[in-house]
Motif scaffolding. Structure first.
Motif, short mmCIF file in Angstrom:
data_model
loop_
_atom_site.label_atom_id
_atom_site.label_comp_id
_atom_site.label_asym_id
_atom_site.label_seq_id
_atom_site.Cartn_x
_atom_site.Cartn_y
_atom_site.Cartn_z
N VAL D 219 15.74 20.87 74.55
CA VAL D 219 16.93 20.56 75.40
C VAL D 219 16.52 20.44 77.01
CG1 VAL D 219 18.73 21.50 73.98
CG2 VAL D 219 17.67 22.81 75.77
N MET D 220 15.52 21.11 77.10
CA MET D 220 15.15 21.07 78.70
C MET D 220 13.62 21.31 78.66
SD MET D 220 16.56 23.16 81.73
CE MET D 220 15.66 24.55 82.16
N VAL D 221 12.92 20.40 79.68
CA VAL D 221 11.44 20.70 79.97
C VAL D 221 11.49 21.19 81.38
CG1 VAL D 221 9.29 19.87 80.38
CG2 VAL D 221 10.69 19.09 78.59
N TYR D 222 11.01 22.20 81.76
CA TYR D 222 10.70 22.97 83.24
C TYR D 222 9.20 22.62 83.61
CZ TYR D 222 11.03 26.21 86.93
OH TYR D 222 10.92 26.86 88.00
N ALA D 223 9.22 22.32 84.72
CA ALA D 223 7.91 22.16 85.41
C ALA D 223 8.07 22.70 86.70
CB ALA D 223 7.36 20.86 85.22
N GLU D 224 7.03 22.96 87.57
CA GLU D 224 7.16 23.31 88.80
C GLU D 224 6.17 22.51 89.77
OE1 GLU D 224 6.46 27.73 88.64
OE2 GLU D 224 8.69 28.11 88.17
N ASN D 225 6.69 22.48 90.85
CA ASN D 225 5.70 21.81 92.09
C ASN D 225 5.88 22.43 93.47
OD1 ASN D 225 3.92 19.83 92.63
ND2 ASN D 225 5.44 18.23 93.14
N PRO D 226 5.20 22.91 93.68
CA PRO D 226 3.93 23.47 93.36
C PRO D 226 4.38 24.36 92.15
CG PRO D 226 4.41 24.72 95.48
CD PRO D 226 5.58 23.69 95.25
N THR D 227 3.31 24.79 91.49
CA THR D 227 3.18 25.78 90.60
C THR D 227 3.21 27.05 91.04
OG1 THR D 227 0.98 26.02 90.01
CG2 THR D 227 2.11 24.24 88.76
N VAL D 228 3.46 28.24 90.23
CA VAL D 228 3.37 29.63 90.77
C VAL D 228 2.00 29.91 91.31
CG1 VAL D 228 2.89 30.42 88.34
CG2 VAL D 228 3.86 31.86 89.99
N ARG D 229 1.02 29.01 90.92
CA ARG D 229 -0.30 29.38 91.19
C ARG D 229 -0.77 28.59 92.40
NH1 ARG D 229 -4.64 30.52 86.40
NH2 ARG D 229 -3.66 32.35 85.69
N GLY D 230 0.37 27.78 93.02
CA GLY D 230 0.18 26.88 94.15
C GLY D 230 -0.42 25.56 93.88
N THR D 231 -0.91 25.34 92.61
CA THR D 231 -1.28 23.78 92.36
C THR D 231 -0.17 22.70 92.43
OG1 THR D 231 -0.94 24.21 90.16
CG2 THR D 231 -2.98 24.79 91.11
N ILE D 232 -0.37 21.52 92.89
CA ILE D 232 0.68 20.42 93.27
C ILE D 232 0.15 19.56 91.66
CG2 ILE D 232 0.93 18.47 94.44
CD1 ILE D 232 0.07 19.86 96.90
N GLU D 233 1.21 19.46 91.24
CA GLU D 233 1.35 18.52 89.88
C GLU D 233 1.00 17.21 90.20
OE1 GLU D 233 1.66 19.40 87.00
OE2 GLU D 233 2.45 21.16 86.94
N GLU D 234 0.03 16.65 89.18
CA GLU D 234 -0.29 15.09 89.42
C GLU D 234 0.21 14.18 88.49
OE1 GLU D 234 -4.49 15.58 89.19
OE2 GLU D 234 -4.70 17.14 90.82
N SER D 235 1.10 14.66 87.65
CA SER D 235 1.80 13.67 86.74
C SER D 235 3.50 13.93 86.43
CB SER D 235 0.99 13.78 85.35
OG SER D 235 1.07 15.13 85.00
N LEU D 236 4.18 14.04 87.67
CA LEU D 236 5.54 14.53 87.59
C LEU D 236 6.20 13.25 86.72
CD1 LEU D 236 6.29 16.41 90.67
CD2 LEU D 236 6.24 17.11 88.49
N GLY D 237 6.08 12.09 87.07
CA GLY D 237 6.74 11.07 86.65
C GLY D 237 6.40 10.94 85.05
N GLU D 238 5.32 11.22 84.78
CA GLU D 238 4.84 11.24 83.13
C GLU D 238 5.79 12.33 82.34
OE1 GLU D 238 0.83 10.85 82.04
OE2 GLU D 238 0.55 10.13 84.28
#
Lengths: 452, 473, 473, 452
Positions: D219-238
């Motif tokens: 029902v839901m996909v959760y992602a973070e930007n930045p993540t809990v480790r401080g990394t910046i996501e590179e494929s949010l659109g996908e």
């Protein structure tokens, strides 16, 4: 809204030079256009020879950096428990006073020249005046002087004015805070009057000596209750009579806490009451609040601001600055004083503090001031090498002790242990106790035992 | 809007007969208001609602410099470490002394002065201090001088301060251009001239461009030049009193340096002097201490920090405050100057002057004297006090009224740099709407304020100065 | 009174193309308001002037307990030492842990509970926590129970919290006397009953004097008793939920313990439980640490101070807040309870109940249910919302309106202990003046407020929830 | 005024039991008379058996004593320089925010059920919502949840509601703050849905793994930007596309600072944005502000309060709480959430802080968050025994480093030196840099060098 993105580096701080001038670069341009000049520089009409083209070498710092800088600087102050008084007293300031007085409508307002939009502050100052009227028994209190010393100076110039034809001397007690004496000298510098001390008898006024010193050339007799050494005067009525007999004003120095318990100034014949009214402020490196109250007879000679009641055009009670013809902005060189900016906000805080305490709280504070002084004297007296109190009198808030050791050396040793006291003579120290250091008295006593 | 007096809400009379003192040393009792804290909070909150401050809107009081007071300066003044007793030992308050020394140094740079005292607790106290310094200087040099010359358009405190110091005041009429009449000045100076007191820009906002000649005239007569710092905001970073020939000046930190006015105070009025007058400054002064240990004579403590000491100047006039002035105000001053720095100070005068000129360009009033700087004096053309009262109805604070008298029905207007263009436009509309209003509307103004027009003459005729006085009625 | 939106005063769109990141990881830019600090200060000062708080006057919202919020509690919460990160080691935040432990202990005593969690950030979060605890308890004991019983007059959050925890809600009608109908309750309980949620005094201010019988009925059916602490102010020091048979409860510290409501939050909703439920509390809990060194097993650090440690209760439900709840609110709670102590807490309920009864005695409204405690529900006799709007014109905040529905056109009124007699008299006059006003006056009220009557139905029909939505118009 | 003096000991505190109940003894008596009872006790209708007659053993203390007591207690906290983040960030709070938010009209007001006397707070919340709409690109933002974790929980229950017929799983990243995961579990405890983790690839979402994990039951996909480790996501659109393809909601976790610079959530297909919006608060032992924004399509499923504009009877723009039929006080068990009390005052502070920063200040803060993370990674990497960053990604505000020594031992050693960092695995530490500790990074690095 302005359209289109601009780079955030292009106009740092929105193009602002001062963070407290709201103009964006675009607004500045538009305003210059409206005025019809090319740049702000063209608006200055300063001859080239005296134009300043240097720098002050003052780096602008961010808010956070300044808070850290000042905190670090003030951290250089040693963390001492202060048992210091002698005219500057640290009473606990209730949180409500801080929060209410900090409301910007109070804090950032001006002197109440437009009373219709200043009713709040005017009423608060009227209430402050009323509290001092109650505490002094005199009919008139102004709404602040700078501090106790300048209030004393103003009292003396008032005395010189109202007794202008008859004298040239102001009598002050032998035991008097240096700062008050020096400021009194300054305020009398423009008059023909001078200041003379009269002797004390075991810490309070030597009535006989005063009777000898006083004559028709005396325009004012000053006494304090409590004195700078914390002693409570025992013959205020007689001093008042002596002054009255010689047509001199009787000026009494005190403070709101003491006034709530000790003899009422009006009832002992005081013509003027001055002192430090700075409740609601705490220790502030000498910043204070000058109390000034006097008899109605001298109303038109009062220095400083007065708030009175009147009516607005709908007949409702309203408050306003009054009797302004006494003041410098109208009377100029014939004003009763040069005071303009005063300590209004501190007076507001003092009134808040008195109201917060209520009559019970204020009187309790005064009673505790007596018992605390008595108790610390007993504790000091029990120490080998220390005798207290030096003066066989009742005390208020502070007391003088005699030390076998050199007082200043003992003071230094105590400072190394974290305590600050006064050394007022070769073998005399003075300590002051309020609710802010009462719980550390035992520690101080132990430290004194160790160094005495 | 109406709020009863505290004493009308709750009052209690308390006896003192159980005091730990003999009866004859105590009073019978006191009667004071006795609100609980919730009532206290509401009382003062309501009072605050009947009061206008800088955060309520434009406050263009001429010569008062009602600028924005940044709240972070309150925070630093409230630091517990700043809450010290004035009788603390020099060693134990190095932080206070460092701040005082640095502030005095900054002020000296800003004013072009050589030494500064922070002791005077207000501008008028600064004037008094400065005049006492002049007096002591003349006396030390064997000159018995009895007069202070003051332009008639000067602030009232100048006159009162000179008189308090025992001087006769010689009032100098303005020239037709609103500035000092140099010929009249030449005629006025003499061996009796102790000093000339001058505001620059003057109270019309005009720069005294003959200032160097004026200085020469006074100096040639053996007098000193005193600068009234009330209008210093106009010149920050652009011209310095010291460079104009002034010998002594005061700073109004509650004007120029944004410490809050507090409904009338506290302020502070530091005084700067040229080197020749430094020995006359009040005591104590603060200076860097010469370290015993350092060979090079530089002041430094063990940890490399400079240490500071208090000292009494050689010919000190003594004291003008019981301790060392309005300390907490000085802390705020330091913080404000640090925030602005050179560029901010210079931008302050730029925008203060721009704002005055912009506002003037947007209102339909006669402004007889130009080119003005941080303030202008418009002529109301009708009763200036009435116009001011009407402006209150339009949600702004009015200018200073009916002064200086050189302008008929004067509206002395100083918007300061802190007003945005939108705020100035709002203010301009208030000016113009008041001008367009009928005489009746003006005479009955204000109608939207906590109180309607207050009869001040009546209040003065029948002074009731405490709630006791109301009781008696 | 009108204040433009920040964005209408100044707005700037800023690009991000010079960011230290690849272009495809960044947005193009943002457009946001750009006020200078003086403008910011005026904006929010003006907004505050259009808002009514406890220091502006009476605020008798039933069930909301709008009491005076002492400012010293703000000062302690602002201590820099309190500003710690939640992931700090146990050793390094002994101060926080001690305060938390002491507060939990005080709350347990006040509620008659055995253990308390401070984690729930609001009352509803406390309810949710309590119900999750009940659920975990039943599951641990092999009981699959699906229903929560709630009196129909209960706070809406009870229903929503039960539903959020996955329960079916069984709504219990009130008896004629406004209290729980014990027979109806008896009929409602079953093997499916997980818990009964109850407020006592209930929302009519009535004490459920059959509470012991009610507890027996629920307990006999194997259910638990949940106490909604919204009305605890009425009982402080006089009766304790634990002594009444409740197994789990929440405290609304922003009601009972005077932490400020902040325009809707933050609050805190600590949950207390009886010993049997303690193993189910959220994690972490704080307890005294057993010292390795002390022979007697007592918790003490080297310097004789007790030390504290975090632990996970055996059957913990897990977490209801990402970290450990609304810490700063908890600090204020601690300070308030310390200020009152036993006598102050007991006086609080006394005066809260006295004030409600006094106010009721001074107004001319029908109050169908008695004897009430800290609040009463008056019947307006006409549209309660209109009456409330009219009361705004008389300078007070009105009661909660149109709820509970058991009273026709309800005005649910809780003055709290913080009102003085004079304030209550003022409030009573507002009640009675509104009652005496014409229908037209009521329908067009309020007329003296910053905004006139707002059409909420229309606002909901056409939701515009950001300035962007206004832009599009 | 009452006549006659009474002894100050007779009625301490004016006869008051609580300092915050204004009743003097005389007033209490008069009020009891008006009610017609003898004492307050008679007003309580509590059966005797359950009356409480014990004591809590809580001594009342004076305001000043409590301030000292709490200060002393909190002084037990060690004075550490914190390099801690992982969902709770310490940004400098401007003084103006403190002073303005502390105005009692804001601080002591209630939820805005009477909008005519709450226009100020409503407008401020409307502005807060608008800022989040700008930052997220979504059409709707509520005016606060408790914190990031509960906002995530609410997002999941929203997803369950709107996708009720189609699924039972919420997918979350492998690297997720424990607290967020635990709260998510709690919020889903009342539903049939469960939570599953999907793997990360070197610090960011492993798209292939996510593609494998996702199905129509999600029902839901959760992602973070930045993540809990401080990394910046590179494929949010996908990620957004993946979610969309499977009819799952895409929920993105972020915060206002990051949102001002990183990809706009709406443009990558986010349906809900949650996170910690707590600007204006500073380190607060985990107290936060839950950000919640979503698409207009889900407007009537939004949890919490919403402020909208409307008109008053004079046709002027006015603000009001709106769409209240979603809420518990009206919809009861069918409400979109049980939330009532929220974090309104923190939202006010956050809006003030964003306004104080302005767009330049906010974006600059974001840019500095990138460069500071990069710089501290470089400095750590230069230390023998430390490798950083562990993940070869761009970072925001914080970064993970690998340590040869056991991470927890190193953390303990650093704590002894006055620094707090995270140990997140046997040989992984994490550090976070903001403007409040940036000037101490060099000191930290030196300390790490000494203990690495």
């Amino acid at each position: 809204m302005e359209g289109g993105f601009v780079s955030s580096d292009e106009h740092p701080n929105g193009g602002r030079g001062s963070p407290f001038a709201p103009h964006t670069a675009a607004e500045t341009t538009a305003m210059l256009d409206a005025v019809g000049v090319e740049s702000e520089d063209h608006l200055f009409d300063i001859p080239e020879e005296i134009e300043f083209d240097g720098t002050f070498d003052i780096e602008p710092r961010a808010e956070r950096a300044i808070r850290e800088e000042i905190a670090a600087m003030l951290d250089r102050n040693h963390d001492l428990v202060e048992f210091l008084g002698r005219g500057h007293y640290d009473h606990y300031v209730p949180s409500a006073v801080d929060h209410l007085a900090d409301r910007s409508e109070f804090l950032t307002s001006y002197t109440q020249y437009q009373p219709e939009v200043a009713q709040g502050f005017l009423q608060a100052l009227f209430e402050y005046q009323s509290m001092l009227v109650e505490l002094t028994g005199l009919e008139v209190a102004n709404c602040s002087m700078y501090d106790a010393a300048t209030a004393l100076g103003e009292a003396a110039t008032l005395a010189v004015r109202v007794r202008a034809t008859s004298g040239d001397r102001v009598l002050v007690p032998e035991h008097l805070h240096d700062g008050r004496r020096a400021v009194l000298d300054s305020y009398l510098a423009g008059t023909d009057a001078g200041v003379e001390s009269y002797p004390m008898d075991d810490g309070i006024v030597d009535r006989d000596a005063l009777a000898n010193a006083i004559d028709e050339g005396c325009v004012m007799v000053y006494a304090e209750n409590p004195t700078v050494r914390g002693t409570i005067e025992e013959s205020l009525g007689e001093i008042g009579d002596l002054a009255d007999d010689h047509d001199a004003l009787f000026c009494l120095g005190s403070d709101p806490v003491a006034l709530s318990l000790l003899e009422e100034p009006a009832s002992v014949g005081a013509d003027v009451v001055v002192g430090d009214a700075a409740l609601g402020l705490g220790a502030a490196d000498g910043m204070g609040l000058g109390l000034f109250a006097t008899r109605e007879a001298f109303l038109r000679q009062v220095p400083g601001r007065l708030v009175g009641t009147g009516e607005d055009s709908e007949g409702r009670r309203a408050y306003t600055l009054t009797l302004q013809t006494r003041e410098q902005h109208i009377r100029r060189e014939r004003a009763t004083s040069n005071i303009c900016t005063n300590q209004a906000w501190v007076a507001l805080r003092a009134a808040m503090h008195v109201a917060w305490l209520g009559p019970d709280g204020l009187v309790d504070l005064a009673k505790e001031s007596v018992t605390r002084a008595s108790e610390i004297a007993d504790q000091f007296d029990a120490i080998d090498g220390v005798t207290a109190p030096v003066h066989d009198r009742h005390h208020f808030r502070e007391v003088v002790a005699r030390t076998d050791r050199e007082a200043s050396a003992m003071k230094d040793d105590l400072e190394a242990e974290g305590y600050a006291i006064h050394a007022i003579d070769d073998h005399l120290v003075q300590v002051c106790v309020t609710e802010t250091n009462a719980d550390r008295v035992d520690d101080l006593v132990a430290a004194v035992e160790a160094v005495a | 809007v109406y709020e009863p007096l505290l004493v009308e809400k709750s009052s209690r009379a308390v006896e003192t007969d159980d005091a730990p003192l003999p009866d004859d040393l105590t009073r019978d009792g006191v009667e004071l208001p006795d609100p609980a804290e919730p009532e206290l909070a509401r009382h003062y909150t309501r009072l605050s609602q009947m009061n206008y401050g800088v955060e309520n809107g434009p406050f263009p009081l001429g010569s008062c410099t009602m600028k924005y007071n940044p709240s972070f300066t309150e925070d630093v003044a409230a630091l517990p470490e700043a809450a010290t007793h004035p009788d603390r030992s020099t060693d134990s308050v190095q932080g206070n002394l460092e701040l005082r020394h640095r502030l005095a140094d900054s002020l000296a740079r800003i004013g072009g002065m050589d030494a500064v005292t922070l002791q005077p607790p207000a501008g008028a106290a600064g004037e008094f201090t400065g005049i006492l310094i002049a007096k002591a200087y003349h006396e030390q040099n064997g000159n018995d001088r009895s007069e202070i010359i003051i332009p008639e358009s000067a602030h009232g405190t100048n006159f009162a301060s000179a008189a308090l110091a025992g001087y006769e005041v010689v009032s100098l009429p303005s020239a037709d251009d609103g500035r000092v009449d140099v010929d009249a000045l030449r005629a006025a100076v003499s061996d009796d001239t102790a000093a000339l007191m001058l505001t620059n820009p003057n109270t019309l906002g005009l720069f005294e461009h003959d200032i160097e000649e004026i200085a020469d005239v006074v100096h040639d007569a053996g007098g000193l030049l005193y600068y009234d710092g009330a209008n210093l905001n106009a010149l920050l970073g652009r011209a310095r009193p010291g460079d104009m020939g002034f010998d002594v000046m005061h700073y109004n930190v509650h004007k120029t340096f944004a410490t809050p006015h507090g409904g009338g105070g506290p302020g502070a009025g530091p005084v700067g002097v040229v080197e020749e007058l430094a020995p006359y400054l009040p005591t104590p002064q603060v200076r860097e201490a010469v370290s015993d240990e350092a060979d090079d004579g530089e002041a430094a403590s063990d940890d490399g920090e400079v240490s500071y000491e208090r000292f009494a100047p050689e010919h000190s006039i003594g004291k003008v405050h019981g301790f060392a002035g309005n300390w907490l105000v000085l802390v705020k001053t330091y913080a404000y100057i640090a925030r602005l720095g050179d560029p901010g100070l210079r931008d302050t005068s730029a925008k203060a002057v721009l704002n005055a000129n912009y506002l003037a360009s947007q209102i339909d009033y006669d402004i007889p004297f130009e080119p003005f700087h941080h303030e202008f004096v418009a002529s109301a053309g009708r009763d200036a006090a009435d116009v001011a009262k009407r402006m209150l109805d339009y949600g702004v604070h009015p200018p200073t009224t009916k002064w200086p008298e050189i302008v008929d029905e004067a509206l002395m207007t100083e918007p300061t740099e802190a007003e945005s263009r939108a705020a100035l436009d709002h203010l301009a509309r208030a000016f113009d709407r008041a001008a367009a209003d009928s005489d009746e509307a003006l005479e009955t103004a204000p109608e939207r304020t906590a109180a309607r027009r207050i009869d001040q003459a009546d209040a003065a005729r029948n002074p009731r100065l405490s709630w006791h006085a109301l009781d008696d009625e």
